[in-house]
Design a protein around this motif. Structure first.
Motif, PDB file in Angstrom:
ATOM      1  N   GLN A 226       0.829  -1.207   0.000  1.00 43.46           N
ATOM      2  CA  GLN A 226       0.000   0.000   0.000  1.00 43.46           C
ATOM      3  C   GLN A 226       0.865   1.259   0.000  1.00 43.46           C
ATOM      4  O   GLN A 226       0.471   2.302   0.509  1.00 43.46           O
ATOM      5  CB  GLN A 226      -0.922  -0.007   1.222  1.00 43.46           C
ATOM      6  CG  GLN A 226      -1.854  -1.200   1.285  1.00 43.46           C
ATOM      7  CD  GLN A 226      -2.657  -1.240   2.570  1.00 43.46           C
ATOM      8  OE1 GLN A 226      -2.458  -0.452   3.497  1.00 43.46           O
ATOM      9  NE2 GLN A 226      -3.601  -2.172   2.648  1.00 43.46           N
ATOM     10  N   ASP A 228       1.563   3.371  -2.089  1.00 41.99           N
ATOM     11  CA  ASP A 228       1.063   4.564  -2.786  1.00 41.99           C
ATOM     12  C   ASP A 228       0.572   5.619  -1.804  1.00 41.99           C
ATOM     13  O   ASP A 228       0.498   6.806  -2.144  1.00 41.99           O
ATOM     14  CB  ASP A 228      -0.071   4.194  -3.742  1.00 41.99           C
ATOM     15  CG  ASP A 228       0.446   3.486  -4.989  1.00 41.99           C
ATOM     16  OD1 ASP A 228       1.664   3.521  -5.215  1.00 41.99           O
ATOM     17  OD2 ASP A 228      -0.373   2.892  -5.717  1.00 41.99           O
ATOM     18  N   GLN A 229       0.238   5.199  -0.586  1.00 44.30           N
ATOM     19  CA  GLN A 229      -0.245   6.146   0.424  1.00 44.30           C
ATOM     20  C   GLN A 229       0.790   7.201   0.776  1.00 44.30           C
ATOM     21  O   GLN A 229       0.431   8.309   1.191  1.00 44.30           O
ATOM     22  CB  GLN A 229      -0.632   5.401   1.706  1.00 44.30           C
ATOM     23  CG  GLN A 229      -1.884   4.573   1.590  1.00 44.30           C
ATOM     24  CD  GLN A 229      -2.168   3.884   2.914  1.00 44.30           C
ATOM     25  OE1 GLN A 229      -2.019   2.686   3.050  1.00 44.30           O
ATOM     26  NE2 GLN A 229      -2.570   4.657   3.900  1.00 44.30           N
ATOM     27  N   SER A 231       3.205   8.179  -1.399  1.00 41.52           N
ATOM     28  CA  SER A 231       3.824   8.653  -2.641  1.00 41.52           C
ATOM     29  C   SER A 231       3.852  10.175  -2.731  1.00 41.52           C
ATOM     30  O   SER A 231       4.606  10.736  -3.525  1.00 41.52           O
ATOM     31  CB  SER A 231       3.079   8.077  -3.856  1.00 41.52           C
ATOM     32  OG  SER A 231       1.712   8.491  -3.840  1.00 41.52           O
TER      33      SER A 231
END
Length: 482
Positions: A226, A228-229, A231
């Motif tokens: 996860q 991308d949290q 990013s």
């Protein structure tokens, strides 16, 4: 042994003063004028979901905060959703951390150093900010303080299996609250090196640390999917390292004032690694993947507080022979002076303007501006948090872009329909309320869905009302005559 203070005929533990001091600082202005910003809104809206809905969400997003969300769900169920329920756990946690720092300083450098360390922690700007934050970072700091106190106790006294188990369990709990808190383990390893710990303490520490890390490892591996949290976190720059450099300089000065014999357990041996190692480790990790946020190493402020307390204790000890009466006033005068000097910043951190936005204020504007039959849009979709935290203010409004609710989709913001469906839904409306970011904090529109929303509003609608408050904005659009 813990030092005590005399109150009448009773003797109270010295750690009680910083605990009450930090508790008072935390309760002071706790509601922040009934404001809640976007990070706290995530806690709020997840805490109001059922346990199965929370588990469903964690399988898709924010698994790293899963334990904290479940804890807050229980508190919301027991005491009801409010800014007090949201933030009080952080206040209590930081008060516990201040008490632990006091005990550590007292045991290693005397009561004045311990008391100074405990009082300093509550005044540090970073602690003041997260002291009233509905997020898990203060709880992690409390766990780090407890584990450090346990380590000091184990290195001072005989090693007890139950205490080592408590140490490992505390580190495990911190890791489940936020696995980056495992950076405390290399800090504690540095303390063992500094104090020339024997084979027995090293072996027991290694076993406890390995057990805690093993328990957190599944969360680490799962949450990496996860990533991308995070990013949005910017790459590390030299400018971002100014703050850590200043903190390390202050801590280093405090360590110089504590010059114990080689291999001796001291505040320098505990505090400097606790301050420096997490900061430097996070900088190193951020060279691989941008992760540098001060809240991830909030617990390193425990080390800074210990070193500040040592400096204050040294000052009192040096002054005592020549000025025995005046030396007693050094610590309270310094604490009062620091409180006054930091007062503007302290007040600022207790105002809604201290955060980037306020979810609740714009909800009140929506309640006032909406009319029967209106539709609502959110740009970006994450601004739907306003409706999730204050659903009553959005009663009667139709969320025309939403396809799957946050609860059904297992997300924080829900899943929106495709651009073509959003466009068609917008063209069927007479009035649309747009909830978005205020101009000064808004980022350029990037998602295709949001570009379609902006394009249709510009081409077919006219803005008739525009309200901006505390980082959020609500604009009422009416369809132009055909």
């Amino acid at each position: 042994m813990t030092s005590h203070i005399a109150v009448g005929r009773r003797r109270l533990p010295i750690w009680l003063i910083p605990l009450l001091w930090t508790l008072a600082l935390g309760l002071w202005g706790l509601p922040r004028q009934h404001s809640v910003w976007r990070d706290e809104a995530a806690t709020w809206q997840v805490a109001e979901r059922s346990v199965p809905e929370i588990w469903h969400m964690l399988s898709h997003v924010d698994a790293v905060h899963g334990l904290y969300y479940l804890l807050m769900h229980g508190l919301f169920e027991a005491f009801g959703p409010s800014t007090t329920t949201l933030r009080l756990p952080s206040v209590l946690a930081m008060a516990v951390a201040a008490a632990c720092v006091t005990v550590i300083g007292d045991r290693l450098a005397g009561p004045r150093a311990g008391l100074g360390a405990g009082l300093a922690l509550g005044l540090l700007p970073a602690a003041q900010f997260y002291l009233q934050e509905g997020r898990p970072y203060a709880l992690v700091a409390a766990g780090a303080a407890i584990s450090t106190l346990l380590l000091v106790t184990l290195l001072e006294d005989r090693c007890h299996a139950l205490r080592w188990a408590a140490y490992g369990g505390t580190v495990l709990l911190c890791g489940l609250l936020n696995w980056l808190s495992l950076m405390i383990l290399p800090a504690h390893a540095a303390t063992l090196v500094w104090t020339r710990a024997g084979r027995g303490p090293w072996t027991r520490w290694a076993v406890a640390s390995a057990a805690a890390t093993t328990g957190v490892l599944p969360l680490i591996l799962f949450s990496r999917g996860q990533s991308d949290q995070v990013s949005w976190i910017p790459p590390l720059t030299w400018h971002m390292m100014i703050g850590p450099a200043v903190l390390l300089a202050i801590g280093g000065l405090g360590a110089l004032l504590d010059r114990p014999p080689a291999g001796h357990l001291s505040t320098a041996a505990v505090g400097l690694p606790l301050l420096a190692v997490p900061q430097l480790t996070l900088i190193g990790l951020s060279l691989v993947q941008p992760l540098f946020l001060d809240r991830y190493v909030l617990f390193s402020m425990l080390g800074l507080a210990l070193l500040i307390g040592t400096a204050l204790g040294t000052l009192v000890r040096v002054a005592a022979p020549r000025f025995p009466r005046a030396s007693r006033w050094i610590l309270p005068v310094v604490a009062a002076t620091a409180l006054v000097a930091l007062l503007p910043q302290t007040l600022a951190k207790r105002s809604p303007a201290s955060r980037v936005d306020d979810v609740l204020s714009v909800a009140a504007d929506v309640q006032r501006l909406k009319q029967t039959g209106d539709a609502v849009l959110f740009v970006p979709a994450a601004r739907r948090d306003t409706a999730l935290v204050s659903p009553a203010d959005f009663t009667g409004l139709r969320d025309i872009a939403l396809r799957d609710s946050p609860e059904d989709s297992g997300t924080l913001k829900g899943v929106e329909a495709g651009p073509d469906r959003i466009r068609a839904a917008m063209l069927a409306e007479r009035r649309i309320l747009l909830v978005t970011d205020a101009v000064e904090v808004a980022r350029p529109v990037s998602a295709q869905r949001d570009r379609v929303k902006a394009s249709v509003l510009k081409e077919y609608f006219t803005a008739v009302t525009d309200e901006q408050v505390r980082g959020r904005r609500v604009t009422v659009y009416e369809r132009r005559p055909r």
